[in-house]
Design a protein around this motif. Structure first.
Motif, PDB file in Angstrom:
ATOM      1  N   ILE A  17       0.784  -1.142  -0.007  1.00 48.49           N
ATOM      2  CA  ILE A  17      -0.122  -0.022  -0.012  1.00 48.49           C
ATOM      3  C   ILE A  17       0.898   1.165   0.063  1.00 48.49           C
ATOM      4  CG2 ILE A  17      -1.711   1.246   1.355  1.00 48.49           C
ATOM      5  CD1 ILE A  17      -2.877  -1.237   2.014  1.00 48.49           C
ATOM      6  N   SER A  18       1.824   1.198   0.814  1.00 46.32           N
ATOM      7  CA  SER A  18       2.777   2.248   0.799  1.00 46.32           C
ATOM      8  C   SER A  18       3.487   2.656  -0.525  1.00 46.32           C
ATOM      9  CB  SER A  18       3.595   2.256   1.943  1.00 46.32           C
ATOM     10  OG  SER A  18       4.565   1.204   1.674  1.00 46.32           O
ATOM     11  N   LEU A  19       4.050   1.540  -1.175  1.00 50.00           N
ATOM     12  CA  LEU A  19       4.679   1.681  -2.496  1.00 50.00           C
ATOM     13  C   LEU A  19       3.498   2.182  -3.597  1.00 50.00           C
ATOM     14  CD1 LEU A  19       6.745  -1.909  -2.672  1.00 50.00           C
ATOM     15  CD2 LEU A  19       7.526   0.788  -2.450  1.00 50.00           C
ATOM     16  N   ALA A  20       2.363   1.925  -3.499  1.00 45.04           N
ATOM     17  CA  ALA A  20       1.316   2.303  -4.459  1.00 45.04           C
ATOM     18  C   ALA A  20       1.158   3.869  -4.290  1.00 45.04           C
ATOM     19  CB  ALA A  20       0.270   1.328  -4.034  1.00 45.04           C
ATOM     20  N   LEU A  21       1.009   4.279  -2.790  1.00 48.89           N
ATOM     21  CA  LEU A  21       0.936   5.680  -2.576  1.00 48.89           C
ATOM     22  C   LEU A  21       2.138   6.535  -3.055  1.00 48.89           C
ATOM     23  CD1 LEU A  21      -0.755   5.566   0.993  1.00 48.89           C
ATOM     24  CD2 LEU A  21      -1.794   6.189  -1.347  1.00 48.89           C
ATOM     25  N   ILE A  22       3.232   6.129  -2.878  1.00 47.82           N
ATOM     26  CA  ILE A  22       4.574   6.813  -3.345  1.00 47.82           C
ATOM     27  C   ILE A  22       4.419   6.849  -4.744  1.00 47.82           C
ATOM     28  CG2 ILE A  22       7.107   6.442  -3.484  1.00 47.82           C
ATOM     29  CD1 ILE A  22       6.976   5.278  -0.670  1.00 47.82           C
ATOM     30  N   ILE A  23       4.119   5.896  -5.705  1.00 53.23           N
ATOM     31  CA  ILE A  23       4.114   5.789  -6.868  1.00 53.23           C
ATOM     32  C   ILE A  23       3.137   6.896  -7.675  1.00 53.23           C
ATOM     33  CG2 ILE A  23       3.544   4.609  -9.121  1.00 53.23           C
ATOM     34  CD1 ILE A  23       4.582   1.999  -7.785  1.00 53.23           C
ATOM     35  N   VAL A  24       1.903   6.901  -6.634  1.00 55.10           N
ATOM     36  CA  VAL A  24       0.771   7.830  -7.267  1.00 55.10           C
ATOM     37  C   VAL A  24       1.548   9.235  -6.928  1.00 55.10           C
ATOM     38  CG1 VAL A  24      -1.461   8.827  -6.567  1.00 55.10           C
ATOM     39  CG2 VAL A  24      -0.993   6.214  -7.097  1.00 55.10           C
ATOM     40  N   LEU A  25       2.075   9.489  -5.779  1.00 56.55           N
ATOM     41  CA  LEU A  25       2.447  10.735  -5.545  1.00 56.55           C
ATOM     42  C   LEU A  25       3.716  11.023  -6.404  1.00 56.55           C
ATOM     43  CD1 LEU A  25       2.617  10.538  -1.590  1.00 56.55           C
ATOM     44  CD2 LEU A  25       0.953  11.964  -2.941  1.00 56.55           C
ATOM     45  N   VAL A  26       4.552  10.412  -6.936  1.00 58.25           N
ATOM     46  CA  VAL A  26       5.647  10.624  -7.932  1.00 58.25           C
ATOM     47  C   VAL A  26       4.828  10.930  -9.026  1.00 58.25           C
ATOM     48  CG1 VAL A  26       7.460   9.803  -9.021  1.00 58.25           C
ATOM     49  CG2 VAL A  26       7.349   9.256  -6.600  1.00 58.25           C
ATOM     50  N   LYS A  27       3.772  10.276  -9.551  1.00 55.25           N
ATOM     51  CA  LYS A  27       3.167  10.716 -10.790  1.00 55.25           C
ATOM     52  C   LYS A  27       2.703  11.986 -10.725  1.00 55.25           C
ATOM     53  CE  LYS A  27       2.070   6.001 -12.499  1.00 55.25           C
ATOM     54  NZ  LYS A  27       1.082   4.996 -12.689  1.00 55.25           N
ATOM     55  N   ALA A  28       1.987  12.245  -9.510  1.00 56.16           N
ATOM     56  CA  ALA A  28       1.277  13.487  -9.238  1.00 56.16           C
ATOM     57  C   ALA A  28       2.386  14.775  -9.426  1.00 56.16           C
ATOM     58  CB  ALA A  28       0.599  13.604  -7.934  1.00 56.16           C
ATOM     59  N   ASP A  29       3.479  14.596  -8.901  1.00 59.35           N
ATOM     60  CA  ASP A  29       4.613  15.487  -8.796  1.00 59.35           C
ATOM     61  C   ASP A  29       5.098  15.714 -10.285  1.00 59.35           C
ATOM     62  OD1 ASP A  29       6.529  16.969  -7.390  1.00 59.35           O
ATOM     63  OD2 ASP A  29       7.949  15.482  -7.788  1.00 59.35           O
ATOM     64  N   LYS A  30       5.101  14.755 -10.979  1.00 56.74           N
ATOM     65  CA  LYS A  30       5.735  14.872 -12.287  1.00 56.74           C
ATOM     66  C   LYS A  30       4.649  15.843 -13.060  1.00 56.74           C
ATOM     67  CE  LYS A  30       8.274  10.729 -12.747  1.00 56.74           C
ATOM     68  NZ  LYS A  30       8.523   9.342 -13.377  1.00 56.74           N
ATOM     69  N   ILE A  32       2.645  17.912 -11.876  1.00 56.64           N
ATOM     70  CA  ILE A  32       2.657  19.333 -11.395  1.00 56.64           C
ATOM     71  C   ILE A  32       3.651  19.937 -11.699  1.00 56.64           C
ATOM     72  CG2 ILE A  32       2.919  20.706  -9.478  1.00 56.64           C
ATOM     73  CD1 ILE A  32       1.176  18.572  -7.850  1.00 56.64           C
ATOM     74  N   LEU A  33       4.976  19.309 -11.998  1.00 59.01           N
ATOM     75  CA  LEU A  33       6.263  19.682 -12.302  1.00 59.01           C
ATOM     76  C   LEU A  33       6.248  20.571 -13.894  1.00 59.01           C
ATOM     77  CD1 LEU A  33       9.094  18.004 -10.599  1.00 59.01           C
ATOM     78  CD2 LEU A  33       8.343  20.390 -10.166  1.00 59.01           C
ATOM     79  N   LYS A  34       5.346  19.607 -14.532  1.00 59.52           N
ATOM     80  CA  LYS A  34       4.971  19.760 -16.210  1.00 59.52           C
ATOM     81  C   LYS A  34       4.216  21.204 -16.195  1.00 59.52           C
ATOM     82  CE  LYS A  34       2.121  17.863 -18.963  1.00 59.52           C
ATOM     83  NZ  LYS A  34       1.374  16.896 -19.692  1.00 59.52           N
ATOM     84  N   TYR A  35       3.112  20.978 -15.396  1.00 65.43           N
ATOM     85  CA  TYR A  35       2.276  22.311 -15.402  1.00 65.43           C
ATOM     86  C   TYR A  35       3.048  23.537 -14.998  1.00 65.43           C
ATOM     87  CZ  TYR A  35      -1.621  19.539 -17.090  1.00 65.43           C
ATOM     88  OH  TYR A  35      -2.239  18.761 -17.848  1.00 65.43           O
ATOM     89  N   ASN A  36       3.856  23.422 -13.915  1.00 62.11           N
ATOM     90  CA  ASN A  36       4.727  24.432 -13.163  1.00 62.11           C
ATOM     91  C   ASN A  36       5.639  25.039 -14.533  1.00 62.11           C
ATOM     92  OD1 ASN A  36       5.559  26.426 -11.552  1.00 62.11           O
ATOM     93  ND2 ASN A  36       7.086  25.079 -10.834  1.00 62.11           N
ATOM     94  N   GLU A  37       6.233  24.291 -15.349  1.00 59.91           N
ATOM     95  CA  GLU A  37       7.037  24.685 -16.308  1.00 59.91           C
ATOM     96  C   GLU A  37       6.199  25.655 -17.422  1.00 59.91           C
ATOM     97  OE1 GLU A  37       8.945  21.366 -17.942  1.00 59.91           O
ATOM     98  OE2 GLU A  37       9.956  20.912 -16.077  1.00 59.91           O
TER      99      GLU A  37
END
Length: 103
Positions: A17-30, A32-37
């Motif tokens: 479960i924690s790995l799944a949450l980390i993967i989702v958060l990493v995708k969301a971070d990518k 957000i970074l794209k839209y920030n650029e």
């Protein structure tokens, strides 16, 4: 033994479960970074557009009294012409009735 087996199953489930949450958060971070650029790239354009909009709105504020006066003048002229037409029609109708009485 069974107790350790059940604890290990729960631990493995928590890790999954924690790995799944980390993967989702990493995708969301990518994302957000794209839209920030993208927002960083368009920021100067947005700033220039906002400056232009501000100048246009200042000009519209200056033109608003003149425009309202023109609209008032057009409306008053229209009402006066309609009132004249109505008075002419009423006068014609009254004269017609008076003529019909005498004929």
């Amino acid at each position: 033994m069974l107790f350790y087996f059940l604890i290990s199953i729960v631990f493995i489930a928590e890790v999954i479960i924690s790995l799944a949450l980390i993967i989702v958060l990493v995708k969301a971070d990518k994302i957000i970074l794209k839209y920030n650029e993208i927002t960083e790239e368009i920021r100067p354009s947005v700033k220039s557009v906002m400056i232009l909009v501000r100048k246009i709105s200042k000009q519209l504020v200056e033109l608003a009294p003149m425009l309202s006066e023109q609209i008032k003048k057009i409306l008053v002229d229209f009402l006066i012409s309609q009132f004249k037409s109505m008075l002419g029609a009423v006068t014609f109708w009254l004269v017609k009735k008076e003529v019909e009485k005498h004929v």
